[in-house]
Design an enzyme around this catalytic site. Structure first.
Site, mmCIF file in Angstrom:
data_model
loop_
_atom_site.group_PDB
_atom_site.id
_atom_site.type_symbol
_atom_site.label_atom_id
_atom_site.label_comp_id
_atom_site.label_asym_id
_atom_site.label_seq_id
_atom_site.Cartn_x
_atom_site.Cartn_y
_atom_site.Cartn_z
ATOM 1 N N GLY A 247 0.765 -1.242 0.000
ATOM 2 C CA GLY A 247 0.000 0.000 0.000
ATOM 3 C C GLY A 247 0.789 1.282 0.000
ATOM 4 O O GLY A 247 0.216 2.362 -0.172
ATOM 5 N N GLU A 284 3.797 -7.010 1.466
ATOM 6 C CA GLU A 284 3.288 -7.264 0.113
ATOM 7 C C GLU A 284 3.277 -5.971 -0.704
ATOM 8 O O GLU A 284 2.219 -5.517 -1.130
ATOM 9 C CB GLU A 284 1.855 -7.807 0.199
ATOM 10 C CG GLU A 284 1.664 -8.995 1.113
ATOM 11 C CD GLU A 284 0.186 -9.253 1.480
ATOM 12 O OE1 GLU A 284 -0.681 -8.391 1.188
ATOM 13 O OE2 GLU A 284 -0.086 -10.305 2.049
ATOM 14 N N TYR A 327 -9.772 6.121 -11.245
ATOM 15 C CA TYR A 327 -9.606 6.772 -9.931
ATOM 16 C C TYR A 327 -9.327 8.266 -10.048
ATOM 17 O O TYR A 327 -8.807 8.864 -9.101
ATOM 18 C CB TYR A 327 -8.442 6.163 -9.141
ATOM 19 C CG TYR A 327 -8.203 4.692 -9.242
ATOM 20 C CD1 TYR A 327 -9.095 3.782 -8.668
ATOM 21 C CD2 TYR A 327 -7.063 4.200 -9.857
ATOM 22 C CE1 TYR A 327 -8.843 2.426 -8.740
ATOM 23 C CE2 TYR A 327 -6.808 2.836 -9.920
ATOM 24 C CZ TYR A 327 -7.707 1.960 -9.363
ATOM 25 O OH TYR A 327 -7.449 0.620 -9.423
ATOM 26 N N CYS A 353 -13.868 5.694 -27.459
ATOM 27 C CA CYS A 353 -15.157 6.386 -27.502
ATOM 28 C C CYS A 353 -15.836 6.416 -26.136
ATOM 29 O O CYS A 353 -16.844 5.744 -25.912
ATOM 30 C CB CYS A 353 -16.045 5.733 -28.540
ATOM 31 S SG CYS A 353 -15.260 5.768 -30.144
ATOM 32 N N GLU A 354 -15.246 7.155 -25.207
ATOM 33 C CA GLU A 354 -15.774 7.354 -23.860
ATOM 34 C C GLU A 354 -15.258 8.716 -23.410
ATOM 35 O O GLU A 354 -14.075 9.007 -23.593
ATOM 36 C CB GLU A 354 -15.192 6.336 -22.856
ATOM 37 C CG GLU A 354 -15.497 4.902 -23.112
ATOM 38 C CD GLU A 354 -16.834 4.456 -22.546
ATOM 39 O OE1 GLU A 354 -17.411 5.188 -21.708
ATOM 40 O OE2 GLU A 354 -17.298 3.391 -22.957
#
Ligand SMILES: *Cc1c(COP(=O)(O)O)cnc(C)c1O
Length: 425
Positions: A247, A284, A327, A353-354
């Site tokens: 993280g 991790e 995000y 196309c967005e």
């Protein structure tokens, strides 16, 4: 000759205005391999790993690369050779890690929805630990292991309920999240696990979120996890390892994440203060090992100045670089050749196309059609999240080591995309 490193990406720098990855000019790579093209610095990945290794010097510790951040085989191979284990979240990632030469005993399996088939394959491979996320999963894993005549090594993911102060979609350690078991249920769930015949309880784990740029959520989570370790052991279930998840954030723009070695210095002081320094520590990290090691080179197709907005249309898109669309994430955008002309403000967008297909908004750039740009800090959660939306083949990838560049993934072809499809008879 003037050499100028880029902030947060010391292995990307300008030499006489030309953007380089280590010793290789990005423009030469774009000419040779085309665009969009992901370029990674090997030294940057190994340096990021070294910061954690310094933090854990003299400790019984294991660094497991969270491979969903970047699961390209050559990159996994690099980390396997450097002694890393892997944090996997699917059977597919298990096969990738094994194909890259990972030591199975250094693989840990996280995720809320492991299937029985994935559990069986991971048990056969002899992975080091299952990070179990629910009581229902404990039961299924125990039965699956028993049927195979083995005991599954398990750790239970506990939700410490701390706010990581990051984007809600990448915050995982709060009560409303789908991950882990609740802090207040942990002792009972551990007793349950210890009573199941197919399981061998070996540790505890947590993972509170991603792109965390403050120290306090980590320090709070560590206190809460250490409290639990005491309570679980007092209830008669010994724990050999503490897995503190990943993280840690990276520098995308204005962020100032703590350095891995300094952060771990503080976290380890807490572990030692409880007399738990003898336990194996596992982490991790994903993004912080690879994020700043990569850039995505793209070509400017068209400039489309307008009344309200100026659009700079490039050949990379949300299917290559999904983070802004998912995000509202920020990536710095750099021209490959520092420009002399006056800058204008552009929204850098892809051809998909967005309206969500944007890569950077309101960027001051002096650009012309045909120029190349580099989308920076694109080593994590870009290629591994890439899709084929709009039938766009995925980009090629190159790993740079000093003045040598190696193609580690060929550009996909449209034929590749249609390979498994069948026309009606
Ligand atoms: C994604 C993930 C990580 C890695 O997160 P980063 O923010 O990339 O460091 C670690 N552990 C688990 C369980 C994850 O799901």
């Amino acid at each position: 000759m003037s050499v100028r490193p880029l902030p947060g990406q010391p292995h990307f720098h300008r030499e006489d205005g030309a953007l380089h990855c280590e010793g290789v000019p990005l423009a030469a790579l774009a000419r040779e391999h085309g665009t969009p093209l992901f370029v990674y610095s090997k030294a940057s990945m190994l340096d990021a790993l070294a910061a954690y290794q310094r933090g854990f010097a003299g400790r019984n510790a294991r660094i497991c690369f969270a491979m969903k951040a970047n699961s390209s085989l050559a990159i996994l191979q690099l980390f396997a050779r450097a002694g890393c284990g892997f944090d996997i979240v699917s059977g597919g990632e298990l096969e990738r890690a094994l194909a890259a030469g990972a030591d199975p005993s250094r693989i840990i399996f996280s995720g809320v929805g492991k299937t029985r088939a994935e559990m069986r394959r991971a048990l056969d491979a002899g992975i080091g630990c299952f990070n179990v996320e629910s009581e229902a999963e404990l039961e299924v894993l125990s039965a699956t292991a028993e049927a195979g005549g083995v005991r599954a090594p398990v750790s239970i993911r506990v939700n410490p309920d701390v706010d990581p102060k990051t984007h809600p979609y990448i915050s995982t350690g709060l009560k409303g999240n789908k991950f882990g078991v609740a802090h207040e249920d942990a002792v009972r769930v551990y007793r349950h696990a210890a009573s199941l015949p197919g399981l061998r309880v070996v540790g505890i784990d947590c993972h509170i979120g991603s792109q965390i740029t403050e120290e306090s959520p980590y320090l709070d989570a560590m206190d809460r996890i250490l409290d639990l370790v005491q309570a679980i052991e007092a209830a008669g279930v010994p724990l050999a390892h503490i897995d503190f998840g990943g993280g840690l954030g990276i520098l995308y723009g204005e962020d100032t994440p703590p350095a891995a070695d300094e952060l771990w210095h503080k976290l380890l002081a807490k572990v030692d203060a409880r007399g738990m320094g003898g336990k194996t520590l596992m982490i991790e990290p994903g993004r912080s090992l690879v994020g700043n090691a990569g850039a995505c080179v793209t070509e400017v197709l068209y400039l489309k100045p307008g009344e309200k907005k100026n659009f700079c249309i490039v050949d990379a898109a949300m299917n290559d670089l999904p983070r802004p669309a998912m995000y509202q994430a920020f990536h710095a955008i750099e021209p490959l050749q520092a420009a002399e002309g006056p800058a204008q403000t552009w929204d850098v967008v892809g051809p998909v196309c967005e309206s969500g297909d944007w890569i950077g908004r309101d960027r001051a750039l002096a650009v012309a059609a045909g120029d190349n740009l580099a989308v920076m800090s694109a080593g994590a959660y870009c290629m591994s999240m890439a899709s084929n939306y709009n039938t766009r083949p995925r980009a090629a990838e190159v790993l740079v080591d000093g003045d040598r560049a190696t193609l580690i993934r060929e550009r996909e072809s449209v034929q590749d995309l249609m390979l498994r499809e069948r026309l009606l008879p």
